[in-house]
Design a protein around this motif. Structure first.
Motif, mmCIF file in Angstrom:
data_model
loop_
_atom_site.group_PDB
_atom_site.id
_atom_site.type_symbol
_atom_site.label_atom_id
_atom_site.label_comp_id
_atom_site.label_asym_id
_atom_site.label_seq_id
_atom_site.Cartn_x
_atom_site.Cartn_y
_atom_site.Cartn_z
ATOM 1 N N GLU A 383 29.507 2.705 35.162
ATOM 2 C CA GLU A 383 29.486 2.231 33.781
ATOM 3 C C GLU A 383 28.732 3.202 32.872
ATOM 4 O O GLU A 383 29.119 3.409 31.716
ATOM 5 C CB GLU A 383 28.840 0.845 33.715
ATOM 6 N N ILE A 384 27.669 3.775 33.384
ATOM 7 C CA ILE A 384 26.932 4.775 32.602
ATOM 8 C C ILE A 384 27.837 5.966 32.317
ATOM 9 O O ILE A 384 27.868 6.492 31.191
ATOM 10 C CB ILE A 384 25.666 5.216 33.352
ATOM 11 N N GLY A 385 28.609 6.384 33.327
ATOM 12 C CA GLY A 385 29.527 7.500 33.137
ATOM 13 C C GLY A 385 30.607 7.204 32.106
ATOM 14 O O GLY A 385 30.999 8.073 31.318
ATOM 15 N N LYS A 386 31.074 5.957 32.083
ATOM 16 C CA LYS A 386 32.131 5.579 31.134
ATOM 17 C C LYS A 386 31.667 5.648 29.687
ATOM 18 O O LYS A 386 32.483 5.797 28.780
ATOM 19 C CB LYS A 386 32.630 4.167 31.451
ATOM 20 N N LEU A 387 30.367 5.515 29.481
ATOM 21 C CA LEU A 387 29.848 5.656 28.120
ATOM 22 C C LEU A 387 30.229 7.000 27.529
ATOM 23 O O LEU A 387 30.476 7.122 26.320
ATOM 24 C CB LEU A 387 28.322 5.527 28.124
ATOM 25 N N ARG A 452 29.435 10.506 20.631
ATOM 26 C CA ARG A 452 28.592 11.691 20.468
ATOM 27 C C ARG A 452 27.188 11.461 21.017
ATOM 28 O O ARG A 452 26.665 12.293 21.766
ATOM 29 C CB ARG A 452 28.530 12.063 18.983
ATOM 30 N N VAL A 453 26.556 10.341 20.657
ATOM 31 C CA VAL A 453 25.186 10.108 21.131
ATOM 32 C C VAL A 453 25.161 9.804 22.620
ATOM 33 O O VAL A 453 24.185 10.127 23.308
ATOM 34 C CB VAL A 453 24.493 8.986 20.335
ATOM 35 N N ALA A 454 26.223 9.186 23.127
ATOM 36 C CA ALA A 454 26.287 8.936 24.572
ATOM 37 C C ALA A 454 26.280 10.251 25.332
ATOM 38 O O ALA A 454 25.592 10.402 26.347
ATOM 39 C CB ALA A 454 27.524 8.114 24.912
ATOM 40 N N ASN A 455 27.038 11.235 24.842
ATOM 41 C CA ASN A 455 27.093 12.533 25.511
ATOM 42 C C ASN A 455 25.817 13.341 25.287
ATOM 43 O O ASN A 455 25.453 14.166 26.126
ATOM 44 C CB ASN A 455 28.303 13.325 25.021
ATOM 45 N N TYR A 457 22.611 11.981 24.742
ATOM 46 C CA TYR A 457 21.373 11.382 25.244
ATOM 47 C C TYR A 457 21.478 10.768 26.637
ATOM 48 O O TYR A 457 20.450 10.465 27.239
ATOM 49 C CB TYR A 457 20.884 10.306 24.271
ATOM 50 N N VAL A 458 22.673 10.530 27.122
ATOM 51 C CA VAL A 458 22.830 9.901 28.435
ATOM 52 C C VAL A 458 23.314 10.953 29.426
ATOM 53 O O VAL A 458 24.457 11.421 29.350
ATOM 54 C CB VAL A 458 23.829 8.720 28.371
ATOM 55 N N ASP A 459 22.444 11.323 30.348
ATOM 56 C CA ASP A 459 22.760 12.337 31.350
ATOM 57 C C ASP A 459 22.450 11.759 32.732
ATOM 58 O O ASP A 459 21.282 11.629 33.102
ATOM 59 C CB ASP A 459 21.939 13.594 31.099
ATOM 60 N N PRO A 460 23.492 11.392 33.504
ATOM 61 C CA PRO A 460 23.256 10.792 34.832
ATOM 62 C C PRO A 460 22.410 11.673 35.750
ATOM 63 O O PRO A 460 21.734 11.155 36.645
ATOM 64 C CB PRO A 460 24.673 10.609 35.385
ATOM 65 N N SER A 461 22.417 12.985 35.517
ATOM 66 C CA SER A 461 21.628 13.879 36.373
ATOM 67 C C SER A 461 20.139 13.827 36.039
ATOM 68 O O SER A 461 19.323 14.452 36.717
ATOM 69 C CB SER A 461 22.130 15.320 36.234
ATOM 70 N N LYS A 462 19.787 13.082 34.986
ATOM 71 C CA LYS A 462 18.388 12.947 34.586
ATOM 72 C C LYS A 462 17.936 11.493 34.653
ATOM 73 O O LYS A 462 17.072 11.060 33.897
ATOM 74 C CB LYS A 462 18.188 13.502 33.174
ATOM 75 N N LEU A 463 18.541 10.758 35.583
ATOM 76 C CA LEU A 463 18.197 9.354 35.765
ATOM 77 C C LEU A 463 17.665 9.141 37.175
ATOM 78 O O LEU A 463 18.219 9.663 38.147
ATOM 79 C CB LEU A 463 19.419 8.459 35.541
ATOM 80 N N ALA A 464 16.597 8.386 37.286
ATOM 81 C CA ALA A 464 16.053 8.016 38.592
ATOM 82 C C ALA A 464 16.580 6.640 38.981
ATOM 83 O O ALA A 464 16.861 5.804 38.122
ATOM 84 C CB ALA A 464 14.532 8.004 38.551
ATOM 85 N N ILE A 465 16.731 6.421 40.277
ATOM 86 C CA ILE A 465 17.203 5.130 40.795
ATOM 87 C C ILE A 465 16.098 4.530 41.650
ATOM 88 O O ILE A 465 15.667 5.134 42.642
ATOM 89 C CB ILE A 465 18.484 5.299 41.628
ATOM 90 N N VAL A 466 15.616 3.370 41.251
ATOM 91 C CA VAL A 466 14.554 2.683 41.990
ATOM 92 C C VAL A 466 15.130 1.402 42.585
ATOM 93 O O VAL A 466 15.742 0.601 41.871
ATOM 94 C CB VAL A 466 13.362 2.350 41.070
#
Length: 500
Positions: A383-387, A452-455, A457-466
């Motif tokens: 879902e994050i990627g679909k943004l 535009r803002v999704a691309n 500010y949202v970078d899956p490679s800069k997200l941590a998974i807890v």
């Protein structure tokens, strides 16, 4: 057995009724004249034709702002609906400014200040006096501020306000009250691993900000025990200065008369040196999977987390709309897909957080069964990627903007709410018309802006998974997603006690 028999009887009755209905329909079909085939009629939806007028211009009643020669800022908001007067003194300096070896100082200060009372009135006696008037007077410590809050009937204002000023100017920090505050804080430390969701939230904040960051630090037995009465007094002397304070009062009063009282109470206070917050570094978290074992649960709490933004960001409006589309309630993408369609989580949500003076947190969080931990995490990441790849439809965009604006209005639908927001804007240096600009800013957001803002500010490679859960029950294993780093959530013992 009675319940089961009743259910069978009901099913039999329904079956007989259905047989009768089908027989009747068959007979009717045989005797009725044949009709040519026709297209299926669309069910009428008259509610969709109801015109929805645009929102009125947002013009909240602004409080009166006064600044004294010594730098003290005053906000007055008259509200004569009820015979009450509420007041707040916001003081610059909070837990982000306390020493790293005394984390917990501001929390202890906020509690001990009020319970100790003043040099003339004991805290317990003050409790009784306020209770007899159905009034309140409290102090508390926050992240960027400490505060004094009071409330009373209009007729008791002078008495309660006098007690407030006395507490502000003549505190009497007591050893027994500090000890009590320490024990209460330490009880919280001892129980901080009781709840899996609390662990997940705490560890996620550590990953996005860093464990030593002032916005992520946590109290330990050692840091709490290190705080002394002298520390509380020094903190008070350092922060309670007029040029570092905002006084806000709302309720049933006359502004001119109230201003005179406040000038008399605070006008003689002397300026001081403002507390300086040390530079705080923010960096994107490492893209890793972090796991904390919680063996007494049969579910997992998953948090995907990264840096958010500040409200001063020009893209704040587009990010607010993006956030609503992505995770703004039951109709949002993440809820509809992960929870409703896939059934992978009983609770899922998120937010692209925006703080006033530092980056907020972007997070997606879900509670799921142990066996669906990996699948739920994969669905959240999808879902994050679909943004970034699926722009909002016109319907999504329109609905999200309506929801943002409608909820925004209700946040400031009373004079007191507007006053509180103006105080925060002033404290963090925002323009007083920030609220008015918000409405027009949201209305201008387009589908292209959201993408535009999704691309940006949202970078899956800069997200941590807890993930917090029961490792033995998580199947497939978490390493299906990648290498896993185990988190140490053990609680360091009090000073002088051996580790477990």
């Amino acid at each position: 057995m009675k319940g089961l028999s009743k259910e069978i009887s009901t099913m039999r009755f329904a079956g007989i009724a259905l047989t009768v209905l089908l027989t009747t329909m068959s007979a009717a079909a045989q005797t009725a004249p044949s009709k040519p085939a026709s297209t299926k009629k669309t069910t009428a939806q008259p509610w969709k034709s109801i015109p929805i007028p645009p929102l009125h211009s947002f013009k909240p009643v602004q409080p009166k702002r006064i600044e004294l020669d010594n730098g003290l800022v005053i906000f007055l908001q008259e509200d004569h609906e009820l015979p009450f007067i509420n007041g707040t003194i916001l003081i610059r300096g909070g837990s982000r400014d306390e020493p790293a070896d005394k984390v917990g100082l501001v929390s202890l200060y906020g509690q001990t200040w009020r319970t100790s009372g003043t040099t003339t009135v004991d805290g317990d006696k003050l409790d009784d006096e306020l209770e007899n008037k159905a009034a309140s007077l409290e102090t508390s410590g926050g992240t960027a501020t400490t505060s004094v809050n009071w409330s009373s009937l209009k007729g008791d204002f002078d008495t309660v306000f006098a007690a407030t000023v006395d507490l502000l100017e003549h505190p009497n920090f007591k050893a027994d009250k500090l000890l009590l505050a320490k024990r209460q804080l330490e009880t919280g430390i001892s129980r901080r691993n009781d709840d899996a969701s609390n662990i997940a939230n705490r560890e996620a904040i550590k990953q996005v900000y860093g464990s030593t960051n002032p916005y992520a630090r946590q109290e330990e037995y050692a840091t709490v025990e290190a705080v002394t009465l002298a520390d509380l007094k020094a903190w008070h002397d350092k922060t309670v200065i007029p040029n570092g304070m905002i006084v806000a009062i709302s309720g049933d009063f006359d502004s001119a008369a109230m201003e005179a009282k406040l000038r008399q109470a605070f006008g003689s206070m002397q300026r001081g040196d403002l507390i300086k917050t040390p530079p705080i570094h923010f960096a994107d978290p490492e893209h890793k999977i972090y796991f904390a074992e919680k063996g007494d649960v049969d579910q997992s709490n998953v948090v995907i987390v990264g840096l958010g933004t500040e409200r001063s960001n020009p893209d704040y409006y587009a990010l607010s709309v993006m956030n609503e589309i992505f995770s703004g309630g039951f109709g949002s993408r993440v809820v509809q897909d992960v929870r409703t369609k896939l059934g992978l989580a009983y609770d899922v949500g998120g937010s692209f957080g925006a703080s006033y003076d530092h980056p907020g947190i972007f997070y997606v969080i879900a509670g799921t069964k142990s066996v669906s931990t990996v699948a739920a995490t994969q669905a959240m990441l999808a879902e994050i990627g679909k943004l970034k790849t699926e722009p909002p439809t016109p319907a999504e965009l329109s609905k999200a903007k309506d929801q943002v604006l409608n909820s925004f209005i209700f946040h400031y639908d009373s004079p007191e709410k507007t006053l509180n927001e103006q105080v925060l804007l002033a404290f963090y240096g925002y323009p007083p018309d920030f609220l008015e600009k918000y409405k027009s800013g949201i209305e201008k957001v387009t589908s292209a802006d959201v993408t535009r803002v999704a691309n940006k500010y949202v970078d899956p490679s800069k997200l941590a998974i807890v993930v917090v859960g029961n490792e033995a029950e998580i199947t497939p294993k978490l390493d299906t997603l990648g290498p896993v780093t185990n988190l140490d959530i053990s609680i360091p013992p009090p000073p002088g006690e051996p580790s477990n």
